[in-house]
Design a protein around this motif. Structure first.
Motif, mmCIF file in Angstrom:
data_model
loop_
_atom_site.group_PDB
_atom_site.id
_atom_site.type_symbol
_atom_site.label_atom_id
_atom_site.label_comp_id
_atom_site.label_asym_id
_atom_site.label_seq_id
_atom_site.Cartn_x
_atom_site.Cartn_y
_atom_site.Cartn_z
ATOM 1 N N GLY A 58 41.846 38.634 33.573
ATOM 2 C CA GLY A 58 40.965 39.472 32.894
ATOM 3 C C GLY A 58 39.621 38.803 33.442
ATOM 4 O O GLY A 58 39.946 38.239 34.420
ATOM 5 N N THR A 59 38.309 39.915 33.335
ATOM 6 C CA THR A 59 37.652 39.232 33.761
ATOM 7 C C THR A 59 37.057 37.419 32.980
ATOM 8 O O THR A 59 37.499 37.640 32.053
ATOM 9 C CB THR A 59 36.255 40.242 33.475
ATOM 10 O OG1 THR A 59 36.484 41.702 33.173
ATOM 11 C CG2 THR A 59 34.381 40.107 33.834
ATOM 12 N N PHE A 60 36.547 36.685 34.020
ATOM 13 C CA PHE A 60 36.166 35.433 34.184
ATOM 14 C C PHE A 60 36.786 34.842 34.202
ATOM 15 O O PHE A 60 36.634 33.606 33.092
ATOM 16 C CB PHE A 60 34.993 35.993 32.405
ATOM 17 C CG PHE A 60 34.005 36.028 32.819
ATOM 18 C CD1 PHE A 60 32.821 34.914 33.459
ATOM 19 C CD2 PHE A 60 33.299 37.314 32.414
ATOM 20 C CE1 PHE A 60 31.106 35.973 33.516
ATOM 21 C CE2 PHE A 60 31.933 38.450 32.607
ATOM 22 C CZ PHE A 60 31.032 37.454 33.169
ATOM 23 N N ALA A 61 38.361 34.873 34.644
ATOM 24 C CA ALA A 61 39.373 34.471 33.948
ATOM 25 C C ALA A 61 40.039 34.125 35.888
ATOM 26 O O ALA A 61 39.168 34.274 36.464
ATOM 27 C CB ALA A 61 40.150 35.447 33.650
ATOM 28 N N ASN A 62 41.007 33.367 35.672
ATOM 29 C CA ASN A 62 41.845 33.190 37.133
ATOM 30 C C ASN A 62 43.003 32.878 36.664
ATOM 31 O O ASN A 62 44.019 33.253 35.819
ATOM 32 C CB ASN A 62 41.168 31.080 37.447
ATOM 33 C CG ASN A 62 41.771 31.204 36.569
ATOM 34 O OD1 ASN A 62 41.886 30.377 36.245
ATOM 35 N ND2 ASN A 62 40.106 29.867 35.771
ATOM 36 N N ALA A 63 43.825 33.138 37.600
ATOM 37 C CA ALA A 63 45.124 33.358 37.921
ATOM 38 C C ALA A 63 46.406 32.146 37.425
ATOM 39 O O ALA A 63 47.347 31.938 36.643
ATOM 40 C CB ALA A 63 45.524 32.991 39.324
ATOM 41 N N THR A 64 45.122 30.850 36.974
ATOM 42 C CA THR A 64 46.197 29.859 36.183
ATOM 43 C C THR A 64 45.859 30.411 34.609
ATOM 44 O O THR A 64 46.476 29.912 34.305
ATOM 45 C CB THR A 64 45.630 28.264 36.641
ATOM 46 O OG1 THR A 64 45.876 28.302 37.995
ATOM 47 C CG2 THR A 64 46.443 27.521 35.884
ATOM 48 N N GLY A 128 49.212 42.730 32.649
ATOM 49 C CA GLY A 128 47.942 42.377 32.812
ATOM 50 C C GLY A 128 46.876 42.276 31.557
ATOM 51 O O GLY A 128 47.321 42.726 30.759
ATOM 52 N N HIS A 129 45.749 41.584 31.218
ATOM 53 C CA HIS A 129 44.857 40.849 30.649
ATOM 54 C C HIS A 129 43.689 41.495 30.904
ATOM 55 O O HIS A 129 42.952 41.674 31.806
ATOM 56 C CB HIS A 129 44.901 39.327 29.863
ATOM 57 C CG HIS A 129 44.092 39.318 28.852
ATOM 58 N ND1 HIS A 129 43.341 38.532 28.725
ATOM 59 C CD2 HIS A 129 44.019 40.054 27.629
ATOM 60 C CE1 HIS A 129 42.553 38.001 27.516
ATOM 61 N NE2 HIS A 129 43.263 39.391 26.817
#
Length: 286
Positions: A58-64, A128-129
């Motif tokens: 999601g927004t402000f997040a990353n793949a980990t 997806g989140h």
């Protein structure tokens, strides 16, 4: 005299704060270029689970950080699991999903093609989140993704935008506010209810033929509001309200995607409907 720009900045900061209020602290220092145990390009999908699963943060997040719980959960159930970073802004490490969403969808298109080539699979499944539960719809609708995706699960997706509990409705009272947000974080501006991006995305129907859609929402969502705006319309859509599965579940926007095992069980059901089992409060123990 106090300028409009000086008045707009606090409002912009308020919108950003509301959007990331519950982002885990680990995101600030975790590496987003490598994952922990997944993204294994030697993984070959099994006959039981023929589609690799691509996780979209999601927004402000990353793949980990977004997938520290769900990725191992799916791996342990025999899936080949992958995740990508998208929507990066120059000079902003770890916090992604901020670039223009149509460009992010093109990044997803490239990543899915890479996964399919490595695994030999004909199609992938997407989970997806938040923005990651909405952005792939652009890929499915405009970038040929419908031919490459079997199932798409959106967890707390802003499919029809968000008002951030009404905060975005204040923007017209601050001339220049929308332009400032669009310039600084176009991916955030694209998610505001009524944006040009969302108008294009939802014109002509929410879904495309050939893809199985599942949406999982929580009535305690404080970021994508109203929560009912997350649901899709279409002939192959399964809309789920988390509290109908477990009334005791109090997960809000972040926890529903990061740690909620009741949600994880429902995700597993969506990915393998032939072997689905009832999702209840007890699913948290499975």
């Amino acid at each position: 005299m106090l300028s409009w720009k000086r008045l707009v900045r606090p409002l912009t900061a308020l919108l950003l704060t509301a959007a990331v209020a519950a982002v885990p602290a680990t995101a600030a220092h975790a590496s987003s270029t490598t994952s922990t145990g997944w993204n294994d390009y030697t993984c070959k999908p099994s006959a039981a689970h023929p589609h690799p699963v691509v996780l979209v943060h999601g927004t402000f997040a990353n793949a980990t950080d977004n997938w520290l719980a769900l990725a191992p959960y799916l791996e342990n159930r025999g899936y080949c699991v992958f995740s990508l970073d998208y929507g990066q802004l120059p000079g902003v490490p770890a916090f992604h999903g901020l670039g223009p969403i149509d460009r992010s969808a093109a990044q997803l298109q490239t990543f899915v093609a890479k996964v399919l080539a490595a695994t030999g699979a004909a199609k992938a499944d997407l989970v997806g989140h938040s923005q990651g539960g909405m952005m792939p719809r652009y890929y499915l609708k405009f970038l040929g993704g419908a031919a490459e995706v079997n199932t798409f699960v959106g967890i707390a997706p802003d499919n029809h935008g968000t008002t951030l509990d009404g905060l975005t409705q204040l923007l017209p009272y601050f001339p220049g506010a929308e332009d400032l947000i669009s310039a600084a974080t176009p991916g955030l501006a694209d998610q505001i209810s009524g944006s040009a991006f969302l108008t294009k995305l939802n014109a002509g129907g929410d879904t495309v033929p050939g893809v199985h859609y599942t949406v999982i929402a929580t009535k305690y969502d404080e970021v994508v509001t109203p929560y009912s705006s997350q649901f899709l319309s279409g002939s192959d859509v399964h809309n789920v309200l988390l509290q109908n599965l477990c009334p005791l579940d109090l997960s809000e926007h972040v926890l529903i995607g990061l740690t909620d095992r009741i949600v994880f069980h429902e995700v597993a059901n969506a990915l393998d409907p032939a072997h689905a089992t009832a999702t209840t409060c007890a699913s948290a123990l499975s």
